[in-house]
Design a protein around this motif. Structure first.
Motif, PDB file in Angstrom:
ATOM      1  N   HIS A   1       0.866  -1.189   0.000  1.00 35.81           N
ATOM      2  CA  HIS A   1       0.000   0.000   0.000  1.00 35.81           C
ATOM      3  C   HIS A   1       0.895   1.228   0.000  1.00 35.81           C
ATOM      4  O   HIS A   1       1.569   1.507   0.996  1.00 35.81           O
ATOM      5  CB  HIS A   1      -0.912  -0.007   1.229  1.00 35.81           C
ATOM      6  N   GLY A   2       0.904   1.934  -1.115  1.00 32.10           N
ATOM      7  CA  GLY A   2       1.660   3.183  -1.209  1.00 32.10           C
ATOM      8  C   GLY A   2       0.900   4.278  -0.482  1.00 32.10           C
ATOM      9  O   GLY A   2      -0.047   4.847  -1.018  1.00 32.10           O
ATOM     10  N   ILE A   3       1.309   4.558   0.753  1.00 32.82           N
ATOM     11  CA  ILE A   3       0.632   5.570   1.572  1.00 32.82           C
ATOM     12  C   ILE A   3       1.025   6.960   1.101  1.00 32.82           C
ATOM     13  O   ILE A   3       0.186   7.841   0.921  1.00 32.82           O
ATOM     14  CB  ILE A   3       0.967   5.365   3.059  1.00 32.82           C
ATOM     15  N   VAL A   4       2.320   7.173   0.910  1.00 32.35           N
ATOM     16  CA  VAL A   4       2.840   8.396   0.301  1.00 32.35           C
ATOM     17  C   VAL A   4       3.646   7.921  -0.905  1.00 32.35           C
ATOM     18  O   VAL A   4       4.683   7.288  -0.754  1.00 32.35           O
ATOM     19  CB  VAL A   4       3.738   9.195   1.267  1.00 32.35           C
ATOM     20  N   MET A   5       3.127   8.196  -2.090  1.00 31.10           N
ATOM     21  CA  MET A   5       3.743   7.669  -3.305  1.00 31.10           C
ATOM     22  C   MET A   5       4.634   8.703  -3.975  1.00 31.10           C
ATOM     23  O   MET A   5       4.354   9.899  -3.920  1.00 31.10           O
ATOM     24  CB  MET A   5       2.653   7.203  -4.271  1.00 31.10           C
ATOM     25  N   PRO A   6       5.704   8.218  -4.624  1.00 34.45           N
ATOM     26  CA  PRO A   6       6.562   9.146  -5.359  1.00 34.45           C
ATOM     27  C   PRO A   6       5.817   9.775  -6.531  1.00 34.45           C
ATOM     28  O   PRO A   6       4.866   9.203  -7.047  1.00 34.45           O
ATOM     29  CB  PRO A   6       7.716   8.266  -5.840  1.00 34.45           C
ATOM     30  N   GLY A   7       6.265  10.932  -6.932  1.00 34.86           N
ATOM     31  CA  GLY A   7       5.636  11.649  -8.045  1.00 34.86           C
ATOM     32  C   GLY A   7       4.970  12.908  -7.535  1.00 34.86           C
ATOM     33  O   GLY A   7       4.791  13.094  -6.337  1.00 34.86           O
ATOM     34  N   ASP A   8       4.622  13.792  -8.452  1.00 31.31           N
ATOM     35  CA  ASP A   8       3.987  15.072  -8.095  1.00 31.31           C
ATOM     36  C   ASP A   8       4.750  15.779  -6.975  1.00 31.31           C
ATOM     37  O   ASP A   8       4.181  16.201  -5.973  1.00 31.31           O
ATOM     38  CB  ASP A   8       2.524  14.871  -7.695  1.00 31.31           C
ATOM     39  N   GLY A   9       6.071  15.853  -7.128  1.00 28.45           N
ATOM     40  CA  GLY A   9       6.881  16.573  -6.154  1.00 28.45           C
ATOM     41  C   GLY A   9       7.349  15.750  -4.969  1.00 28.45           C
ATOM     42  O   GLY A   9       8.087  16.244  -4.128  1.00 28.45           O
ATOM     43  N   VAL A  10       6.933  14.500  -4.869  1.00 32.17           N
ATOM     44  CA  VAL A  10       7.380  13.631  -3.779  1.00 32.17           C
ATOM     45  C   VAL A  10       8.508  12.749  -4.302  1.00 32.17           C
ATOM     46  O   VAL A  10       8.322  11.993  -5.254  1.00 32.17           O
ATOM     47  CB  VAL A  10       6.220  12.747  -3.247  1.00 32.17           C
ATOM     48  N   ALA A  11       9.674  12.852  -3.684  1.00 30.42           N
ATOM     49  CA  ALA A  11      10.825  12.033  -4.079  1.00 30.42           C
ATOM     50  C   ALA A  11      10.674  10.627  -3.500  1.00 30.42           C
ATOM     51  O   ALA A  11       9.986  10.430  -2.491  1.00 30.42           O
ATOM     52  CB  ALA A  11      12.113  12.669  -3.568  1.00 30.42           C
ATOM     53  N   PHE A  12      11.323   9.649  -4.130  1.00 32.60           N
ATOM     54  CA  PHE A  12      11.286   8.272  -3.635  1.00 32.60           C
ATOM     55  C   PHE A  12      11.708   8.206  -2.167  1.00 32.60           C
ATOM     56  O   PHE A  12      11.158   7.441  -1.388  1.00 32.60           O
ATOM     57  CB  PHE A  12      12.200   7.361  -4.457  1.00 32.60           C
ATOM     58  N   GLU A  13      12.682   9.014  -1.789  1.00 37.43           N
ATOM     59  CA  GLU A  13      13.191   9.008  -0.414  1.00 37.43           C
ATOM     60  C   GLU A  13      12.117   9.416   0.587  1.00 37.43           C
ATOM     61  O   GLU A  13      12.197   9.072   1.759  1.00 37.43           O
ATOM     62  CB  GLU A  13      14.402   9.941  -0.272  1.00 37.43           C
ATOM     63  N   ASP A  14      11.117  10.164   0.130  1.00 36.64           N
ATOM     64  CA  ASP A  14      10.054  10.647   1.013  1.00 36.64           C
ATOM     65  C   ASP A  14       8.789   9.793   0.935  1.00 36.64           C
ATOM     66  O   ASP A  14       7.778  10.119   1.562  1.00 36.64           O
ATOM     67  CB  ASP A  14       9.710  12.096   0.655  1.00 36.64           C
ATOM     68  N   SER A  15       8.838   8.705   0.180  1.00 30.92           N
ATOM     69  CA  SER A  15       7.656   7.850   0.059  1.00 30.92           C
ATOM     70  C   SER A  15       7.505   6.961   1.296  1.00 30.92           C
ATOM     71  O   SER A  15       8.433   6.799   2.080  1.00 30.92           O
ATOM     72  CB  SER A  15       7.739   6.994  -1.213  1.00 30.92           C
ATOM     73  N   LEU A  16       6.309   6.397   1.464  1.00 32.34           N
ATOM     74  CA  LEU A  16       6.023   5.513   2.590  1.00 32.34           C
ATOM     75  C   LEU A  16       5.123   4.390   2.086  1.00 32.34           C
ATOM     76  O   LEU A  16       4.087   4.642   1.479  1.00 32.34           O
ATOM     77  CB  LEU A  16       5.314   6.276   3.714  1.00 32.34           C
ATOM     78  N   THR A  17       5.542   3.147   2.332  1.00 29.72           N
ATOM     79  CA  THR A  17       4.809   1.971   1.874  1.00 29.72           C
ATOM     80  C   THR A  17       4.489   1.073   3.057  1.00 29.72           C
ATOM     81  O   THR A  17       5.299   0.931   3.967  1.00 29.72           O
ATOM     82  CB  THR A  17       5.648   1.172   0.847  1.00 29.72           C
ATOM     83  N   GLU A  18       3.301   0.485   3.028  1.00 26.77           N
ATOM     84  CA  GLU A  18       2.926  -0.509   4.035  1.00 26.77           C
ATOM     85  C   GLU A  18       2.725  -1.844   3.327  1.00 26.77           C
ATOM     86  O   GLU A  18       1.946  -1.933   2.381  1.00 26.77           O
ATOM     87  CB  GLU A  18       1.636  -0.113   4.746  1.00 26.77           C
ATOM     88  N   LEU A  19       3.432  -2.875   3.779  1.00 27.30           N
ATOM     89  CA  LEU A  19       3.192  -4.226   3.293  1.00 27.30           C
ATOM     90  C   LEU A  19       2.061  -4.816   4.101  1.00 27.30           C
ATOM     91  O   LEU A  19       2.023  -4.677   5.323  1.00 27.30           O
ATOM     92  CB  LEU A  19       4.455  -5.082   3.429  1.00 27.30           C
ATOM     93  N   GLN A  20       1.119  -5.468   3.419  1.00 18.75           N
ATOM     94  CA  GLN A  20      -0.043  -6.077   4.063  1.00 18.75           C
ATOM     95  C   GLN A  20      -0.104  -7.543   3.655  1.00 18.75           C
ATOM     96  O   GLN A  20      -0.296  -7.859   2.479  1.00 18.75           O
ATOM     97  CB  GLN A  20      -1.318  -5.355   3.623  1.00 18.75           C
ATOM     98  N   VAL A  21       0.074  -8.431   4.635  1.00 18.77           N
ATOM     99  CA  VAL A  21       0.100  -9.866   4.368  1.00 18.77           C
ATOM    100  C   VAL A  21      -1.052 -10.529   5.105  1.00 18.77           C
ATOM    101  O   VAL A  21      -1.075 -10.523   6.345  1.00 18.77           O
ATOM    102  CB  VAL A  21       1.440 -10.500   4.813  1.00 18.77           C
ATOM    103  N   PRO A  22      -2.027 -11.094   4.385  1.00 23.76           N
ATOM    104  CA  PRO A  22      -3.099 -11.836   5.061  1.00 23.76           C
ATOM    105  C   PRO A  22      -2.496 -13.015   5.828  1.00 23.76           C
ATOM    106  O   PRO A  22      -1.651 -13.741   5.309  1.00 23.76           O
ATOM    107  CB  PRO A  22      -3.976 -12.334   3.911  1.00 23.76           C
ATOM    108  N   VAL A  23      -2.927 -13.170   7.085  1.00 26.87           N
ATOM    109  CA  VAL A  23      -2.422 -14.254   7.932  1.00 26.87           C
ATOM    110  C   VAL A  23      -3.562 -14.925   8.682  1.00 26.87           C
ATOM    111  O   VAL A  23      -4.667 -14.396   8.752  1.00 26.87           O
ATOM    112  CB  VAL A  23      -1.366 -13.749   8.961  1.00 26.87           C
ATOM    113  N   ARG A  24      -3.255 -16.097   9.234  1.00 31.55           N
ATOM    114  CA  ARG A  24      -4.157 -16.780  10.156  1.00 31.55           C
ATOM    115  C   ARG A  24      -3.285 -17.449  11.199  1.00 31.55           C
ATOM    116  O   ARG A  24      -2.148 -17.806  10.940  1.00 31.55           O
ATOM    117  CB  ARG A  24      -5.062 -17.774   9.429  1.00 31.55           C
ATOM    118  N   LYS A  25      -3.873 -17.635  12.391  1.00 30.68           N
ATOM    119  CA  LYS A  25      -3.159 -18.313  13.482  1.00 30.68           C
ATOM    120  C   LYS A  25      -2.973 -19.780  13.123  1.00 30.68           C
ATOM    121  O   LYS A  25      -3.864 -20.407  12.581  1.00 30.68           O
ATOM    122  CB  LYS A  25      -3.930 -18.209  14.804  1.00 30.68           C
ATOM    123  N   VAL A  26      -1.811 -20.297  13.436  1.00 24.04           N
ATOM    124  CA  VAL A  26      -1.514 -21.710  13.169  1.00 24.04           C
ATOM    125  C   VAL A  26      -2.073 -22.548  14.312  1.00 24.04           C
ATOM    126  O   VAL A  26      -2.062 -22.194  15.442  1.00 24.04           O
ATOM    127  CB  VAL A  26       0.002 -21.947  13.051  1.00 24.04           C
TER     128      VAL A  26
END
Length: 179
Positions: A154-179
Motif C-alpha cells: 500500500h503506497g501511503i505516500v507515493m513518489p511523483g507530483d513533487g514527492v521524491a522516492f526518499e520521502d515515500s512511505l509503503t505498508e506491506l499487508q500480508v493476510p495471515v491466520r493463526k496456526v
C-alpha cells in the motif's frame, strides 16, 4: 535477536535512522484488519518487478486522460504463487470514490478486505521492500501465524507530483491466520 549495529549493517540503514523509524512506528510489524476499498485496477503480466513504475505511469496517464477522481495513494497486489524473476503477475490499484465503467485493461472493483493482516511500514525507495518483508516474515513465524493470501503493498505516500522516492512511505499487508 540482532544488536542495532548488526541489524544496521545487514539492512544498510544507519542505527540513528533505525532508532528514528522505531520511534515513528515504522519497521515495527503489527496486526490489523484491512477494510475493503473501491479501486480502479490494472492487472498485467510485466517483465519483472522493476517494471512496476511503468505500470503506475500508465495508470496515472489513464486517470488524467479520463478525469477520474481518485486519491494519490495506491496498492500493488502480487498474484504469483512464488517469487519469479520475470513474467510477474502484478495488479496495481488506486482508491476511487465511485465505481465507473471498465475500459480496456482498467477495471473498477472492490479490493477485498483482509480480516487479519500482518503489516509493516517502510520509508523510501522500493529497494527497502525486501528488508521490510524479511522482518515481517520473521515476525509472522515467531508469532504463530501463517500466510493466508496475496501480499499487498500500500503506497501511503507515493513518489511523483513533487514527492521524491526518499520521502515515500509503503505498508506491506500480508493476510495471515493463526496456526
Amino acid at each position: 535477536m540482532f544488536k542495532i549495529g548488526e541489524f544496521s549493517r545487514l539492512v544498510r540503514v544507519s542505527a540513528r535512522m533505525l532508532r528514528h523509524y522505531d520511534k515513528c512506528g515504522l519497521l515495527r510489524p503489527a496486526e490489523k484488519e484491512i477494510p475493503a476499498i473501491n479501486v480502479l485496477s490494472l492487472r498485467e503480466v510485466v517483465g519483472k518487478f522493476e517494471d512496476e513504475p511503468a505500470q503506475w505511469d500508465k495508470m496515472w496517464a489513464f486517470i488524467k486522460q479520463n478525469g477520474i477522481d481518485c486519491k494519490r495513494t495506491g496498492y500493488s497486489v502480487y498474484h504469483d504463487d512464488e517469487y519469479k524473476d520475470e513474467d510477474v503477475d502484478m495488479e496495481i490499484a488506486v482508491p476511487v470514490s465511485v465505481l465507473g465503467e471498465n475500459k480496456h485493461d482498467f477495471v473498477y472493483k472492490e479490493l477485498q478486505a483482509i480480516p487479519l493482516a500482518a503489516t509493516i511500514q517502510f520509508p523510501g525507495p522500493y529497494d527497502n521492500y525486501n528488508k521490510a518483508m524479511e522482518k515481517l516474515a520473521v515476525w509472522i513465524e515467531q508469532n504463530g501465524y501463517e500466510f493466508a493470501g496475496l501480499i499487498r503493498g500500500h503506497g501511503i505516500v507515493m513518489p511523483g507530483d513533487g514527492v521524491a522516492f526518499e520521502d515515500s512511505l509503503t505498508e506491506l499487508q500480508v493476510p495471515v491466520r493463526k496456526v
